[in-house]
Scaffold this motif. Structure first.
Motif, PDB file in Angstrom:
ATOM      1  N   GLU A  45       5.645   9.259   2.232  1.00 52.11           N
ATOM      2  CA  GLU A  45       5.427   7.916   1.712  1.00 52.11           C
ATOM      3  C   GLU A  45       6.542   6.966   2.136  1.00 52.11           C
ATOM      4  N   TRP A  48       9.072   2.557  -1.883  1.00 50.95           N
ATOM      5  CA  TRP A  48       8.473   1.476  -2.656  1.00 50.95           C
ATOM      6  C   TRP A  48       9.475   0.336  -2.760  1.00 50.95           C
ATOM      7  N   ARG A  71       0.935  -0.048 -10.196  1.00 56.76           N
ATOM      8  CA  ARG A  71       2.131  -0.516  -9.506  1.00 56.76           C
ATOM      9  C   ARG A  71       1.809  -0.774  -8.032  1.00 56.76           C
ATOM     10  N   GLY A  73       3.738  -2.354  -4.518  1.00 57.35           N
ATOM     11  CA  GLY A  73       4.993  -2.793  -3.926  1.00 57.35           C
ATOM     12  C   GLY A  73       4.801  -3.968  -2.985  1.00 57.35           C
ATOM     13  N   ASP A  76       3.025  -2.878   0.263  1.00 57.67           N
ATOM     14  CA  ASP A  76       1.811  -2.074   0.164  1.00 57.67           C
ATOM     15  C   ASP A  76       0.629  -2.850   0.738  1.00 57.67           C
TER      16      ASP A  76
END
Length: 154
Positions: A45, A48, A71, A73, A76
């Motif tokens: 990943e 974030w 959530r 970021g 994202d």
């Protein structure tokens, strides 16, 4: 990388998983709920990044609301998070309502992260916070024209 070279960014899968066999229900059908539980491993990943600035925070919150995520970021990607064209239309409608001005749907396709979309909407694409309103209006007019092209294709 091969897919990224041939497909638009929003069509490239966010993650690929190798599994021994597809999960099945008791009656032998594909268990879609079990497939939905696959998550990327932590080492794969991207880190974030907390959204910053009023517009970026608003966009991240709306991404989460529309996609049912707790959530989101700053970096994202809307489409990598599961966004699709209908969700994009809902997002843009809510964003337009919150900002009190029409936001072109094309803006999301051109800038699919909260950070990029915020920069596009505020005219801060090159980091210059003093960009004037006429440049923002010009960019928005161009996006509206692009939206018109999308409408004409339907």
């Amino acid at each position: 990388q091969t897919l990224a070279a041939r497909l638009p960014g929003y069509m490239v899968p966010a993650a690929l998983y190798e599994i021994g066999e597809l999960p099945r229900t008791a009656n032998g059908k594909l268990d879609r709920n079990a497939l939905a539980r696959f998550e990327a491993s932590p080492e794969s990943e991207a880190p974030w990044v907390e959204p910053s600035g009023e517009i970026e925070v608003l966009i991240a919150r709306l991404f989460g609301d529309v996609l049912g995520l707790a959530r989101v970021g700053a970096d994202d990607d809307f489409f990598a998070l599961g966004g699709h064209s209908l969700a994009a239309v809902r997002l843009i409608a809510r964003l337009s309502e919150q900002l009190g001005r029409k936001v072109a749907l094309a803006a999301l396709f051109l800038s699919p992260t909260p950070r990029l979309l915020a920069r596009l909407l505020t005219g801060d694409a090159d980091g210059d916070p003093q960009r004037d309103a006429s440049q923002r209006e010009t960019a928005n007019d161009e996006l509206q024209a692009l939206d018109g092209l999308f409408d004409a294709l339907d």
